[in-house]
Design a protein around this motif. Structure first.
Motif, PDB file in Angstrom:
ATOM      1  N   HIS A   1      39.230 -37.377  51.672  1.00 35.43           N
ATOM      2  CA  HIS A   1      38.789 -37.278  53.054  1.00 35.43           C
ATOM      3  C   HIS A   1      38.398 -38.663  53.536  1.00 35.43           C
ATOM      4  O   HIS A   1      37.967 -39.503  52.744  1.00 35.43           O
ATOM      5  N   TYR A   2      38.564 -38.907  54.848  1.00 38.06           N
ATOM      6  CA  TYR A   2      38.349 -40.272  55.321  1.00 38.06           C
ATOM      7  C   TYR A   2      36.906 -40.754  55.176  1.00 38.06           C
ATOM      8  O   TYR A   2      36.632 -41.935  55.256  1.00 38.06           O
ATOM      9  N   THR A   3      35.965 -39.849  54.955  1.00 35.60           N
ATOM     10  CA  THR A   3      34.573 -40.286  54.768  1.00 35.60           C
ATOM     11  C   THR A   3      34.162 -40.348  53.294  1.00 35.60           C
ATOM     12  O   THR A   3      33.014 -40.660  52.986  1.00 35.60           O
ATOM     13  N   MET A   4      35.095 -40.014  52.400  1.00 26.70           N
ATOM     14  CA  MET A   4      34.704 -39.899  50.988  1.00 26.70           C
ATOM     15  C   MET A   4      34.186 -41.215  50.396  1.00 26.70           C
ATOM     16  O   MET A   4      33.464 -41.213  49.402  1.00 26.70           O
ATOM     17  N   GLY A   5      34.558 -42.346  51.023  1.00 25.80           N
ATOM     18  CA  GLY A   5      34.173 -43.634  50.454  1.00 25.80           C
ATOM     19  C   GLY A   5      32.710 -43.986  50.638  1.00 25.80           C
ATOM     20  O   GLY A   5      32.158 -44.750  49.853  1.00 25.80           O
ATOM     21  N   SER A   6      32.069 -43.440  51.675  1.00 26.75           N
ATOM     22  CA  SER A   6      30.697 -43.903  51.965  1.00 26.75           C
ATOM     23  C   SER A   6      29.728 -43.539  50.856  1.00 26.75           C
ATOM     24  O   SER A   6      29.064 -44.404  50.298  1.00 26.75           O
ATOM     25  N   LEU A   7      29.645 -42.243  50.565  1.00 26.60           N
ATOM     26  CA  LEU A   7      28.663 -41.820  49.573  1.00 26.60           C
ATOM     27  C   LEU A   7      29.040 -42.348  48.192  1.00 26.60           C
ATOM     28  O   LEU A   7      28.198 -42.853  47.457  1.00 26.60           O
ATOM     29  N   LEU A   8      30.326 -42.249  47.889  1.00 28.59           N
ATOM     30  CA  LEU A   8      30.792 -42.748  46.595  1.00 28.59           C
ATOM     31  C   LEU A   8      30.486 -44.237  46.455  1.00 28.59           C
ATOM     32  O   LEU A   8      29.999 -44.693  45.419  1.00 28.59           O
ATOM     33  N   GLY A   9      30.751 -44.975  47.539  1.00 22.60           N
ATOM     34  CA  GLY A   9      30.496 -46.414  47.505  1.00 22.60           C
ATOM     35  C   GLY A   9      29.014 -46.712  47.327  1.00 22.60           C
ATOM     36  O   GLY A   9      28.631 -47.562  46.524  1.00 22.60           O
ATOM     37  N   LEU A  10      28.176 -45.983  48.059  1.00 20.08           N
ATOM     38  CA  LEU A  10      26.731 -46.206  47.938  1.00 20.08           C
ATOM     39  C   LEU A  10      26.245 -45.928  46.527  1.00 20.08           C
ATOM     40  O   LEU A  10      25.434 -46.662  45.970  1.00 20.08           O
ATOM     41  N   LYS A  11      26.783 -44.841  45.953  1.00 22.46           N
ATOM     42  CA  LYS A  11      26.342 -44.508  44.597  1.00 22.46           C
ATOM     43  C   LYS A  11      26.804 -45.568  43.602  1.00 22.46           C
ATOM     44  O   LYS A  11      26.051 -45.958  42.707  1.00 22.46           O
ATOM     45  N   ALA A  12      28.033 -46.021  43.780  1.00 23.43           N
ATOM     46  CA  ALA A  12      28.522 -47.059  42.869  1.00 23.43           C
ATOM     47  C   ALA A  12      27.704 -48.336  43.031  1.00 23.43           C
ATOM     48  O   ALA A  12      27.435 -49.041  42.063  1.00 23.43           O
ATOM     49  N   PHE A  13      27.279 -48.593  44.267  1.00 20.11           N
ATOM     50  CA  PHE A  13      26.410 -49.755  44.495  1.00 20.11           C
ATOM     51  C   PHE A  13      25.088 -49.573  43.736  1.00 20.11           C
ATOM     52  O   PHE A  13      24.602 -50.502  43.086  1.00 20.11           O
ATOM     53  N   CYS A  14      24.533 -48.345  43.790  1.00 23.39           N
ATOM     54  CA  CYS A  14      23.314 -48.067  43.012  1.00 23.39           C
ATOM     55  C   CYS A  14      23.570 -48.327  41.529  1.00 23.39           C
ATOM     56  O   CYS A  14      22.724 -48.883  40.820  1.00 23.39           O
ATOM     57  N   ALA A  15      24.740 -47.927  41.056  1.00 26.68           N
ATOM     58  CA  ALA A  15      25.073 -48.133  39.647  1.00 26.68           C
ATOM     59  C   ALA A  15      25.111 -49.620  39.316  1.00 26.68           C
ATOM     60  O   ALA A  15      24.635 -50.049  38.262  1.00 26.68           O
ATOM     61  N   ALA A  16      25.669 -50.408  40.244  1.00 23.63           N
ATOM     62  CA  ALA A  16      25.756 -51.862  40.015  1.00 23.63           C
ATOM     63  C   ALA A  16      24.358 -52.464  39.961  1.00 23.63           C
ATOM     64  O   ALA A  16      24.076 -53.333  39.127  1.00 23.63           O
ATOM     65  N   VAL A  17      23.457 -51.979  40.836  1.00 23.77           N
ATOM     66  CA  VAL A  17      22.085 -52.484  40.831  1.00 23.77           C
ATOM     67  C   VAL A  17      21.377 -52.055  39.548  1.00 23.77           C
ATOM     68  O   VAL A  17      20.635 -52.824  38.934  1.00 23.77           O
ATOM     69  N   LEU A  18      21.643 -50.816  39.130  1.00 28.66           N
ATOM     70  CA  LEU A  18      21.038 -50.320  37.885  1.00 28.66           C
ATOM     71  C   LEU A  18      21.424 -51.210  36.710  1.00 28.66           C
ATOM     72  O   LEU A  18      20.605 -51.576  35.883  1.00 28.66           O
ATOM     73  N   GLY A  19      22.675 -51.611  36.643  1.00 21.94           N
ATOM     74  CA  GLY A  19      23.128 -52.450  35.537  1.00 21.94           C
ATOM     75  C   GLY A  19      22.713 -53.907  35.703  1.00 21.94           C
ATOM     76  O   GLY A  19      22.717 -54.665  34.731  1.00 21.94           O
TER      77      GLY A  19
END
Ligand SMILES: Nc1ncnc2c1ncn2[C@@H]1O[C@H](COP(=O)(O)OP(=O)(O)OP(=O)(O)O)[C@@H](O)[C@H]1O
Ligand SMILES: [Mg+2]
Lengths: 238, 309
Positions: free
Chosen positions: B224-242
């Protein structure tokens, strides 16, 4: 008189309206070893950075091997044979000694030649050889300076620019570093070195320039400058 | 116990996807200190392009096997995503490299919105459904199950991350990337064209994002065209976590975040007496983000704070 390898003509460097280098002329002939001395804030680092392509300057104010290179980006000048060992050494602290040296050879394609030069640099600096897998940030100041010089040599420069190689080092280490710089010059690399330790610089080099508040105030044969009264008073502490 | 194993399996799958996306955030941050908020959109574009290709191939009745069709989707998505990311760098971020940090950050948010709407116009407002072509084989471990899609995601993610590690830690380009991230001026003095290295970094991140897009799309069966927002934010959280800027950190952070989310979703009902259900799973990433920012801002493996001299 051999041809000029580096020629500055009315070189000016400004930082947002403030002129740090106010139109200097300077010539380094092929095979010479030249030093640039002067007080803190005189503009020595600014001049070297401008030559190496780190600061915007007029095209014709810097000539290298006859070509105007002013304002060309640094990465391009390395390929033409110009290398700068920056003030404060600038080693990549999170890379190993070997990786730092590999970056020095980044612009070269002759793998065999690079490998041979890598070995030569390690032979020139045995302390680096012992530590070749160590992270550069964990080296002592003197070792980092040796690494910075060795790394610059790996680009196979025609002209080596050095900015205060003695900074923050013990006298014995400084003497060793200057020995090596002399050695490099004897192997045919042209050298322009900026140095606070004026005596050591003038004793090592053939020619000297004195810089004050953005201008060249004196230049000439290094031995003559060592005997010059103004130089003795201002820079040799006599 | 069975819930635990099942959620572990699901968490590792999600985590593999988060890790792949987090790598793009962390590599770009490491080299130009930009949080590329449009990175999630690259994942979305990867999924959308792959779905179009897969849909077309299924419609054309080529007789190709399902894995080959999915692979073809990925093969088209990767270069397109690389092109999108490189255009973004060249046109929007490079001119702002010397600008105050807020400028590129706001630009990134703007690009993200533009890309979402372009995708909406190009494809559809509605979710694209994945054609039912994969015979999703299920393997049983007690009461827990692993699907062949999950196995494929693990395999591909492991291979991609191994390849990336070799590239970053063993090759000339990789060393140049790390050198540029530590000191771009000195990197220039080494003869490194840092603009090219930065482009290469965007390209690598985009390739991983495209593959991650194909993975999530295949896993959930929709794009879906909005699927990137939440996924991207979560991956960003993962990057900060690491530890943002740290490559092994992004891999670790991604996996951990996937596990936290899956286990959290599995147990939140039991723990809160069914006050909260598993639909609250999205909240865990942000709880993790807040905890990391409060207690360990440099992240689990981050050591860059001391490195910036
Ligand atoms: N990035 C900069 N922005 C503004 N002014 C600068 C900048 N870099 C240097 N200057 C100014 O330019 C002048 C010359 O500085 P420069 O570093 O070239 O001197 P220097 O001769 O190398 O001094 P030192 O011996 O202390 O290294 C100084 O007045 C300095 O404050
Ligand atoms: Mg200086």
């Amino acid at each position: 008189m051999t041809a000029a390898l580096l020629e500055l003509q009315r070189l000016e460097v400004s930082y947002g309206g403030i002129r740090a280098v106010k139109g200097i002329d300077l010539t380094v002939a092929d095979g010479e070893m030249v030093c640039l001395i002067g007080a803190n804030g005189a503009g020595k680092t600014s001049a070297l950075k401008a030559i190496a392509g780190l600061l915007p300057v007029a095209r014709d104010s810097v000539r290298f091997a006859g070509e105007p290179i002013g304002g060309r980006p640094a990465f391009e000048l390395v390929r033409r044979g110009l290398a700068l060992v920056p003030e404060g050494r600038g080693v990549f602290s999170q890379l190993s000694v070997d990786e730092n040296l590999a970056m020095g050879a980044y612009s070269r394609r002759d793998r065999a030649g690079v490998r041979a030069d890598h070995e030569r640099v390690l032979a020139l600096f045995p302390r680096l050889k012992e530590r070749h897998r160590q992270l550069a940030g964990t080296l002592s100041g003197g070792e980092q300076q040796m690494l910075a010089i060795g790394r610059a040599l790996l680009s196979k420069p025609r002209l080596l620019l050095l900015d205060e190689p003695s900074m923050g080092l013990a006298p014995r280490v400084v003497a060793r570093i200057f020995e090596v710089i002399g050695e490099i010059a004897r192997q045919g690399v042209t050298v322009l070195v900026v140095e606070q330790n004026a005596r050591l610089a003038l004793e090592t080099c053939n020619k000297g320039y004195v810089m004050e508040s953005g201008l060249i105030t004196l230049f000439g044969d290094a031995r003559a400058l060592l005997g010059n009264d103004a130089v003795r008073k201002a820079y040799l502490g006599e | 116990m069975d819930t635990f194993i099942q959620q572990l399996i699901n968490g590792l799958t999600l985590g593999a996807v988060y890790a792949m996306v987090a790598l793009g955030y962390t590599m770009v941050y490491g080299i130009i200190q930009l949080i590329n908020f449009a990175h999630g959109e690259v994942v979305m574009i990867g999924a959308m392009v792959a779905f179009s290709v897969i849909g077309a191939l299924v419609g054309a009745d080529t007789g190709l096997s399902a894995p080959i069709i999915v692979l073809a989707g990925g093969v088209v998505a990767v270069p397109l995503c690389i092109a999108v990311a490189c255009t973004m760098e060249r046109v929007a971020y490079r001119p702002l490299r010397a600008a105050p940090r807020l400028a590129p950050l706001i630009t990134a948010i703007g690009i993200s919105i533009i890309l979402q709407h372009l995708a909406m116009m190009l494809w559809s407002r509605n979710p694209l459904a994945f054609p039912q072509i994969l015979d999703n084989r299920v393997f049983h471990f007690g009461a827990a199950t692993v699907t062949s899609v999950q196995l494929a995601i693990w395999t591909v993610a492991t291979l991609m991350m191994a390849a990336l590690s070799i590239l970053v830690y063993r090759t000339r380009l990789g060393i140049a990337m790390r050198a540029t991230s530590q000191n771009p001026l000195v990197a220039g003095l080494m003869g490194i064209d840092i603009n090219r290295v930065i482009l290469a970094t965007f390209a690598l991140g985009a390739a991983l994002a495209a593959i991650a897009g194909v993975m999530v799309g295949t896993y959930y069966g929709i794009a879906h065209y909005t699927m990137g927002s939440l996924l991207g934010l979560k991956a960003f959280c993962a990057a900060v976590l690491g530890g943002i800027g740290n490559i092994p950190g992004a891999m670790l952070g991604g996996l951990l975040l996937g596990l936290v989310e899956a286990l959290g979703a599995g147990y939140i009902g039991d723990l809160t007496n069914n006050w909260f259900g598993s639909n609250y799973q999205d909240v865990f990433a942000f709880i993790v983000l807040i905890l990391v920012l409060v207690f360990r801002p440099s992240g689990l493996l981050g050591e860059r704070v001391a490195d910036r001299t």
